[in-house]
Design an enzyme around this catalytic site. Structure first.
Site, short mmCIF file in Angstrom:
data_model
loop_
_atom_site.label_atom_id
_atom_site.label_comp_id
_atom_site.label_asym_id
_atom_site.label_seq_id
_atom_site.Cartn_x
_atom_site.Cartn_y
_atom_site.Cartn_z
N SER A 23 0.83 -1.22 0.00
CA SER A 23 0.00 0.00 0.00
C SER A 23 0.86 1.26 0.00
CB SER A 23 -0.86 0.07 1.27
OG SER A 23 -1.77 -0.96 1.32
N HIS B 6 -3.66 0.81 -4.00
CA HIS B 6 -3.24 -0.35 -4.80
C HIS B 6 -3.72 -0.13 -6.23
CE1 HIS B 6 -1.87 -3.29 -1.76
NE2 HIS B 6 -2.65 -2.59 -0.95
N HIS C 125 -6.28 -9.38 -1.37
CA HIS C 125 -6.20 -9.76 0.04
C HIS C 125 -7.33 -10.71 0.39
CE1 HIS C 125 -4.44 -5.70 -0.39
NE2 HIS C 125 -3.57 -6.11 0.51
N TYR D 176 -8.99 -10.58 3.05
CA TYR D 176 -10.10 -9.85 3.71
C TYR D 176 -11.07 -9.25 2.71
CZ TYR D 176 -7.44 -5.55 2.74
OH TYR D 176 -6.76 -4.53 2.11
N GLU D 177 -10.65 -9.13 1.43
CA GLU D 177 -11.57 -8.60 0.41
C GLU D 177 -12.60 -9.66 0.01
OE1 GLU D 177 -9.47 -5.98 -2.71
OE2 GLU D 177 -7.85 -7.17 -1.86
N ALA E 59 3.18 -2.45 3.71
CA ALA E 59 3.01 -1.44 4.74
C ALA E 59 2.56 -2.20 5.98
CB ALA E 59 1.94 -0.44 4.31
N MET F 184 -1.66 -7.49 6.67
CA MET F 184 -2.72 -8.37 6.16
C MET F 184 -2.36 -8.99 4.82
SD MET F 184 -5.78 -5.69 7.03
CE MET F 184 -5.74 -4.74 8.55
N SER F 185 -1.06 -9.10 4.55
CA SER F 185 -0.64 -9.62 3.25
C SER F 185 0.61 -10.48 3.40
CB SER F 185 -0.36 -8.44 2.30
OG SER F 185 0.78 -7.72 2.73
N ASN G 97 3.02 2.84 11.00
CA ASN G 97 2.34 3.29 12.22
C ASN G 97 2.77 2.41 13.37
OD1 ASN G 97 0.52 1.36 10.50
ND2 ASN G 97 -0.04 1.00 12.64
N HIS H 185 -6.67 3.94 7.51
CA HIS H 185 -5.97 3.54 6.29
C HIS H 185 -5.25 4.75 5.69
CE1 HIS H 185 -4.93 1.19 2.81
NE2 HIS H 185 -5.65 1.92 1.99
#
Ligand code: HPA
Length: 282
Positions: A34, A65, A87, A89-90, A117, A215-216, A239, A251
């Site tokens: 990201s 993305h 991902h 989660y998508e 990220a 998450m990747s 972060n 995000h």
């Protein structure tokens, strides 16, 4: 003729469609996380192929993305960039998440560099820091290799004792030292998302030995290792993880803060990629 499994045929379809657009055989694959799309501006003599033009690819839906493949030369080295990933989660199945990874491996790359990220679990990490991934914790509750094994791709029970190649880590370390870029070494935790973590989860992940969280990356590393392609990974810390910061995480903060590390990432990759080129017999 033996009936090929559907997934294998799909990878062949995607590879053939890409090879019709370029004769360049990439040595290195690079997946951009990201907000790290600026790295792609360093490509020369390149062709850009929107994911929607590649058979069996999806478009990307996440802001930050782009959803395109770029094949060209990065600092002289034939390279394929995946700008945008899918991902879990998508709602994509793991097989769909790793389809681009398998496709770039099918193009003939020898090394896959995964960038992401990530939140800093390690309390020493600050936004803008870089972390070379030494290992991962797969806490996604899923695995891209579940289901019948495709022996055309790799073994049923792949070894992951060097999921992130030690020789790549050495090259990255050396380049970072020459460039005076501080570089952490750590364990990346892959979670399903899309929620960011609770403070209690972050404490748990720290206890488990995690240093960065996202998450990747984990599915792609597994799929590439399955195919015998060596993997390197770099987390751009965007972060401090939940509970370690006084404010809420968004995000937008992740995208904005990825800019803090992208220049360092480009410098590092410019030194690293030429040194990762496979030398016959080496
Ligand atoms: N948690 C999970 N994924 C992330 C984070 C985070 O703090 N930052 C960027 N991706």
């Amino acid at each position: 003729m033996k009936q090929q499994p559907v997934i294998y045929q799909k990878i062949r379809d995607a590879v053939e469609a890409i090879q019709k657009k370029t004769s360049l055989v990439p040595e290195i694959g690079l997946v951009l996380g990201s907000g790290l799309g600026a790295v792609a501006q360093k490509m020369v003599d390149s062709v850009t192929i929107p994911y929607t033009d590649i058979p069996h690819f999806h478009g990307t839906s996440v802001e930050g993305h782009a959803g395109q493949m770029i094949i060209g030369r990065f600092h002289g080295v034939p390279t394929v960039i995946l700008q945008g990933r899918f991902h879990r989660y998508e709602g994509y199945e793991m097989e769909e998440v790793v389809f681009p990874t398998r496709t770039v491996c099918g193009l003939g790359i020898k090394t896959l560099i995964l960038t992401n990220a990530a939140g800093g679990i390690n309390t020493r990490y600050r936004p803008g820091d870089l972390m070379v991934i030494e290992d991962h914790l797969n806490l996604m509750g899923d695995n891209p290799l579940k289901g019948p094994n495709l022996t055309e791709l790799g073994p049923r029970f792949p070894d992951l004792s060097e999921a992130y190649s030690k020789s790549c880590i050495e090259v990255i370390d050396m380049a970072a030292a020459e460039l005076n870029i501080p570089l952490h070494h750590g364990v990346y935790v892959g979670l399903l998302g899309p929620t960011y973590e609770t403070p209690a989860e972050v404490r748990m992940l720290r206890t488990l030995g995690g240093d960065s969280v996202g998450m990747s990356t984990v599915p792609e590393s597994i799929a590439a290792n399955h195919l015998g392609v060596r993997v390197a990974g770099i987390s751009c810390i965007t972060n401090v993880a939940a509970g370690l910061s006084p404010h809420k995480l968004t995000h937008q903060e992740v995208i904005d803060n990825s800019k803090l590390s992208v220049d360092k990432l480009v410098l590092l990759l410019e030194k690293v990629i030429p040194r990762l080129v496979h030398k016959p017999g080496a």
